[in-house]
Scaffold this active site. Structure first.
Site, short mmCIF file in Angstrom:
data_model
loop_
_atom_site.label_atom_id
_atom_site.label_comp_id
_atom_site.label_asym_id
_atom_site.label_seq_id
_atom_site.Cartn_x
_atom_site.Cartn_y
_atom_site.Cartn_z
NE ARG A 22 -7.16 -4.09 -21.20
CZ ARG A 22 -8.27 -4.59 -21.71
NH1 ARG A 22 -8.71 -5.75 -21.30
NH2 ARG A 22 -8.93 -3.93 -22.64
CD GLU A 65 0.25 -5.93 11.01
OE1 GLU A 65 0.34 -4.77 10.56
OE2 GLU A 65 -0.83 -6.46 11.32
N PRO A 76 0.83 -1.22 0.00
CG PRO A 76 -0.09 -1.11 2.14
CD PRO A 76 0.65 -2.01 1.22
CG ASP A 121 -8.67 -0.31 -23.15
OD1 ASP A 121 -9.78 -0.41 -23.68
OD2 ASP A 121 -7.89 -1.25 -22.98
N1 SAH Z 1 1.04 -3.09 7.63
C1 SAH Z 1 1.08 -2.78 6.24
C2 SAH Z 1 -0.02 -3.51 5.48
C3 SAH Z 1 0.18 -4.97 5.40
S1 SAH Z 1 -1.08 -5.73 4.48
C4 SAH Z 1 0.87 -1.30 6.03
O1 SAH Z 1 -0.04 -0.75 6.67
O2 SAH Z 1 1.55 -0.68 5.20
C5 SAH Z 1 -0.28 -7.22 3.97
C6 SAH Z 1 0.24 -7.24 2.56
O3 SAH Z 1 -0.80 -6.98 1.67
C7 SAH Z 1 1.32 -6.22 2.24
O4 SAH Z 1 2.59 -6.68 2.60
C8 SAH Z 1 1.16 -6.05 0.74
O5 SAH Z 1 1.91 -7.02 0.02
C9 SAH Z 1 -0.31 -6.34 0.51
N2 SAH Z 1 -1.11 -5.12 0.30
C10 SAH Z 1 -1.97 -4.55 1.18
N3 SAH Z 1 -2.55 -3.46 0.65
C11 SAH Z 1 -2.07 -3.32 -0.60
C12 SAH Z 1 -2.28 -2.37 -1.65
N4 SAH Z 1 -3.10 -1.34 -1.50
N5 SAH Z 1 -1.60 -2.54 -2.79
C13 SAH Z 1 -0.74 -3.57 -2.96
N6 SAH Z 1 -0.50 -4.50 -2.00
C14 SAH Z 1 -1.15 -4.38 -0.83
#
Ligand code: SAH
Length: 249
Positions: A154, A117, A90, A169
């Protein structure tokens, strides 16, 4: 040329689903894409196949250990050659069409999916960059990796037919796509716009561009702010808005 993708995950069977249907499946069939999902647990150093442990400093959740991740990344790079290593997170770069298009010309990608996490911070030097599916938190990187594989497929040569060219697109020209219509010509009292039945390709192209400009103005004005509209495009958008205010009155 084939884009080789290795996805590192705790759920390989889940990730493999992305190439079982639709366009990504076709990309594999025409030899433009190869996808392999590698189970990070195979690189656990314990007999219990564990790859996570409690966080230093306390707090909720578990953290993915660096050792198995490093070994899985090394094995994936050996398998597919000189790959860019992308962690789904994220905190990453937003997954835009521009980024997808860039990744589609890479010969090889390793996609690292976190769980719990997230990854031990010390694997950062092994990662080229992070990519995010959006400003929300998923429980794992797999859906984001699958979205990336779908969007990349794509752009691969020979995958979309001429009519479905990815260039047409949404986002490819910085604009949203124009509206689409199919049969029947009249449905619930609503007719298909005459111009689309006219057979006049220049007129149709002009109408579609006008609708694309209008849709972008109405739904995603932020995209238009990033584009410097040319004079003719600005005129077309004005025409769209004029016609729309006429319809409303
Ligand atoms: N504690 C972290 C979130 C961990 S979620 C934080 O708050 O930054 C667990 C896993 O889900 C992450 O390691 C990532 O690989 C994936 N993930 C979660 N949200 C994501 C998003 N918006 N985009 C891409 N991968 C995501």
């Amino acid at each position: 040329m084939v884009v080789k993708i290795e996805v590192l995950t705790l759920f390989p069977e889940f990730v493999e689903q992305v190439v079982k249907v639709g366009i990504p499946r076709k990309a594999v069939e025409v030899g433009a894409l190869s996808l392999s999902a590698r189970d990070i647990r195979n690189y656990s150093d314990g007999a219990d196949r564990r790859v996570d442990d409690r966080p230093y400093g306390g707090g909720p959740g578990m953290v993915m250990e660096p050792g198995p991740l490093a070994d899985a990344i090394a094995a994936a790079k050996t398998a597919i050659g000189n790959a860019k290593v992308v962690a789904l997170s994220p905190q990453g770069l937003p997954m835009t069409q521009a980024l997808v298009k860039q990744l589609a010309v890479e010969p090889a990608l390793v996609l690292v999916c976190g769980r719990y996490e997230g990854l031990d911070e010390r694997v950062t030097p092994l990662i080229d960059f992070e990519v995010s599916l959006g400003d929300f938190v998923l429980s794992g990187g797999e859906l984001a990796a699958m979205a990336l594989v779908d969007a990349v497929s794509r752009w691969l040569p020979g995958v979309l037919g001429h009519e479905g060219s990815a260039e047409a697109d949404s986002f490819s020209a910085g604009l949203l796509d124009h509206p689409h219509y199919t049969r029947p010509p009249s449905w619930r009292g609503e007719a298909v716009p005459d111009v689309l039945l006219s057979g006049d390709h220049a007129k149709i192209a002009r109408w579609r561009l006008k609708q694309a400009l209008g849709a972008t103005f109405l739904k995603r004005p932020d995209l238009l702010e990033e584009l410097e509209l040319s004079r003719p495009h600005a005129e077309l958008l004005k025409e769209f808005l004029h016609e729309r205010s006429g319809e409303k009155n």
